[in-house]
Design a protein around this motif. Structure first.
Motif, PDB file in Angstrom:
ATOM      1  N   ASP A 179       1.874 -11.494  -9.013  1.00  9.92           N
ATOM      2  CA  ASP A 179       2.774 -12.216  -9.900  1.00  9.92           C
ATOM      3  C   ASP A 179       3.212 -11.423 -11.126  1.00  9.92           C
ATOM      4  OD1 ASP A 179       2.641 -14.365  -8.210  1.00  9.92           O
ATOM      5  OD2 ASP A 179       1.013 -15.321  -9.286  1.00  9.92           O
ATOM      6  N   ASP A 180       2.574 -10.324 -11.420  1.00 13.62           N
ATOM      7  CA  ASP A 180       2.906  -9.551 -12.605  1.00 13.62           C
ATOM      8  C   ASP A 180       4.097  -8.645 -12.288  1.00 13.62           C
ATOM      9  OD1 ASP A 180       2.982  -7.476 -14.583  1.00 13.62           O
ATOM     10  OD2 ASP A 180       0.932  -8.000 -15.125  1.00 13.62           O
ATOM     11  N   PRO A 181       5.202  -8.763 -13.057  1.00 13.03           N
ATOM     12  CA  PRO A 181       6.371  -7.931 -12.774  1.00 13.03           C
ATOM     13  C   PRO A 181       6.084  -6.431 -12.842  1.00 13.03           C
ATOM     14  CG  PRO A 181       6.846  -9.507 -14.540  1.00 13.03           C
ATOM     15  CD  PRO A 181       5.404  -9.652 -14.182  1.00 13.03           C
ATOM     16  N   GLY A 182       5.085  -6.016 -13.605  1.00 16.67           N
ATOM     17  CA  GLY A 182       4.739  -4.606 -13.706  1.00 16.67           C
ATOM     18  C   GLY A 182       4.208  -4.020 -12.412  1.00 16.67           C
ATOM     19  N   TRP A 183       3.869  -4.884 -11.474  1.00 17.58           N
ATOM     20  CA  TRP A 183       3.304  -4.392 -10.220  1.00 17.58           C
ATOM     21  C   TRP A 183       4.354  -3.850  -9.276  1.00 17.58           C
ATOM     22  CZ3 TRP A 183      -0.869  -8.681  -9.282  1.00 17.58           C
ATOM     23  CH2 TRP A 183      -1.826  -8.587 -10.293  1.00 17.58           C
ATOM     24  N   ASP A 184       5.627  -4.152  -9.555  1.00 18.52           N
ATOM     25  CA  ASP A 184       6.682  -3.608  -8.706  1.00 18.52           C
ATOM     26  C   ASP A 184       6.639  -2.075  -8.721  1.00 18.52           C
ATOM     27  OD1 ASP A 184       7.543  -6.104  -7.969  1.00 18.52           O
ATOM     28  OD2 ASP A 184       9.107  -6.210  -9.496  1.00 18.52           O
ATOM     29  N   ALA A 185       6.394  -1.502  -9.898  1.00 23.18           N
ATOM     30  CA  ALA A 185       6.313  -0.037 -10.008  1.00 23.18           C
ATOM     31  C   ALA A 185       5.124   0.499  -9.214  1.00 23.18           C
ATOM     32  CB  ALA A 185       6.208   0.384 -11.473  1.00 23.18           C
ATOM     33  N   ASP A 237      -5.748   4.792  -3.666  1.00 25.60           N
ATOM     34  CA  ASP A 237      -5.995   4.666  -5.109  1.00 25.60           C
ATOM     35  C   ASP A 237      -5.095   3.588  -5.723  1.00 25.60           C
ATOM     36  OD1 ASP A 237      -8.021   6.561  -5.184  1.00 25.60           O
ATOM     37  OD2 ASP A 237      -6.618   8.217  -5.526  1.00 25.60           O
ATOM     38  N   VAL A 238      -3.859   3.506  -5.260  1.00 21.69           N
ATOM     39  CA  VAL A 238      -2.957   2.451  -5.733  1.00 21.69           C
ATOM     40  C   VAL A 238      -3.482   1.092  -5.264  1.00 21.69           C
ATOM     41  CG1 VAL A 238      -0.611   1.506  -5.629  1.00 21.69           C
ATOM     42  CG2 VAL A 238      -0.961   3.975  -5.873  1.00 21.69           C
ATOM     43  N   LEU A 239      -3.989   1.028  -4.018  1.00 20.95           N
ATOM     44  CA  LEU A 239      -4.581  -0.217  -3.522  1.00 20.95           C
ATOM     45  C   LEU A 239      -5.734  -0.653  -4.421  1.00 20.95           C
ATOM     46  CD1 LEU A 239      -4.966  -2.541  -1.546  1.00 20.95           C
ATOM     47  CD2 LEU A 239      -6.318  -0.973  -0.101  1.00 20.95           C
ATOM     48  N   ARG A 240      -6.595   0.281  -4.815  1.00 26.07           N
ATOM     49  CA  ARG A 240      -7.712  -0.058  -5.700  1.00 26.07           C
ATOM     50  C   ARG A 240      -7.197  -0.636  -7.035  1.00 26.07           C
ATOM     51  NH1 ARG A 240     -12.592   2.052  -3.902  1.00 26.07           N
ATOM     52  NH2 ARG A 240     -12.420   3.702  -2.360  1.00 26.07           N
ATOM     53  N   THR A 241      -6.135  -0.049  -7.565  1.00 32.86           N
ATOM     54  CA  THR A 241      -5.539  -0.559  -8.806  1.00 32.86           C
ATOM     55  C   THR A 241      -4.996  -1.971  -8.595  1.00 32.86           C
ATOM     56  OG1 THR A 241      -5.004   1.676  -9.536  1.00 32.86           O
ATOM     57  CG2 THR A 241      -3.780  -0.125 -10.572  1.00 32.86           C
ATOM     58  N   LEU A 242      -4.307  -2.192  -7.498  1.00 33.95           N
ATOM     59  CA  LEU A 242      -3.774  -3.519  -7.194  1.00 33.95           C
ATOM     60  C   LEU A 242      -4.889  -4.551  -7.058  1.00 33.95           C
ATOM     61  CD1 LEU A 242      -1.004  -2.489  -4.645  1.00 33.95           C
ATOM     62  CD2 LEU A 242      -0.612  -3.573  -6.869  1.00 33.95           C
ATOM     63  N   ILE A 243      -5.985  -4.162  -6.416  1.00 34.32           N
ATOM     64  CA  ILE A 243      -7.124  -5.064  -6.259  1.00 34.32           C
ATOM     65  C   ILE A 243      -7.697  -5.417  -7.629  1.00 34.32           C
ATOM     66  CG2 ILE A 243      -9.500  -5.250  -5.423  1.00 34.32           C
ATOM     67  CD1 ILE A 243      -8.600  -3.443  -3.020  1.00 34.32           C
ATOM     68  N   ARG A 244      -7.966  -4.387  -8.446  1.00 34.98           N
ATOM     69  CA  ARG A 244      -8.531  -4.636  -9.781  1.00 34.98           C
ATOM     70  C   ARG A 244      -7.621  -5.529 -10.618  1.00 34.98           C
ATOM     71  NH1 ARG A 244     -10.263   0.733  -9.268  1.00 34.98           N
ATOM     72  NH2 ARG A 244      -8.374   1.522 -10.265  1.00 34.98           N
ATOM     73  N   GLN A 245      -6.331  -5.238 -10.613  1.00 28.09           N
ATOM     74  CA  GLN A 245      -5.399  -6.024 -11.418  1.00 28.09           C
ATOM     75  C   GLN A 245      -5.272  -7.453 -10.892  1.00 28.09           C
ATOM     76  OE1 GLN A 245      -1.732  -3.881 -12.022  1.00 28.09           O
ATOM     77  NE2 GLN A 245      -2.724  -2.353 -13.302  1.00 28.09           N
ATOM     78  N   SER A 246      -5.350  -7.637  -9.580  1.00 28.78           N
ATOM     79  CA  SER A 246      -5.310  -8.985  -9.007  1.00 28.78           C
ATOM     80  C   SER A 246      -6.513  -9.796  -9.469  1.00 28.78           C
ATOM     81  CB  SER A 246      -5.301  -8.917  -7.476  1.00 28.78           C
ATOM     82  OG  SER A 246      -4.107  -8.345  -7.002  1.00 28.78           O
ATOM     83  N   VAL A 247      -7.684  -9.192  -9.388  1.00 34.62           N
ATOM     84  CA  VAL A 247      -8.909  -9.879  -9.810  1.00 34.62           C
ATOM     85  C   VAL A 247      -8.834 -10.223 -11.298  1.00 34.62           C
ATOM     86  CG1 VAL A 247     -11.408  -9.610 -10.127  1.00 34.62           C
ATOM     87  CG2 VAL A 247     -10.333  -8.908  -7.963  1.00 34.62           C
TER      88      VAL A 247
END
Length: 142
Positions: A88-94, A120-130
């Motif tokens: 849901d965070d618009p910053g995640w599009d980048a 590594d990007v997947l790990r960032t997405l996981i952390r930010q989702s949590v």
């Protein structure tokens, strides 16, 4: 009253992965199991019959509908691998632009194989989702 179909249960994650017919998809499922477990620090649990989830949170909508869901998860489906993330965070599009080959749904990202993406990007997405879900639902299950 509406009954959720996708509930956390005691089914074996390993037995589920072992039933994946495609050898490469099974290998990818084990790789994702490691990535999600290491990144979240949560044990893998089955949700419904086909989602491997990590952590949980309790949501309640203005409509009164409420339930529990995994913080993040994945499912090695026949066509593609579904990655369940809070996007849901618009910053995640980048971030998704540098993620690799994927398609995007409302609450998930679809990939063909792990080698198509930047782990590594997947790990960032996981952390930010949590982190997002912990902020939105501070009294969650994990």
């Amino acid at each position: 009253m509406y009954e959720l179909k996708t509930k956390e249960n005691d089914n074996s994650v390993i037995e589920f992965i072992e039933q994946v017919a495609d050898a490469k998809k099974k290998e990818d499922a084990y790789r994702l199991l490691d990535v999600f477990t290491e990144t979240t620090g949560c044990p893998a649990r089955m949700w419904g019959t086909s989602i491997i989830g990590f952590g949980s949170y309790h949501y309640k909508y203005a409509s009164g509908h409420e339930g529990d869901a995994p913080l993040v998860g994945f499912s090695p489906r026949k066509a593609k691998i579904s990655l369940y993330l809070a996007l849901d965070d618009p910053g995640w599009d980048a971030l998704l632009e540098s993620f690799g080959k994927h398609t995007r749904g409302k609450g998930c990202v679809y990939i063909n194989k792990v080698s198509d993406i930047d782990v590594d990007v997947l790990r960032t997405l996981i952390r930010q989702s949590v982190e997002l879900l912990h902020r939105l639902y501070p009294n969650d299950g994990e």
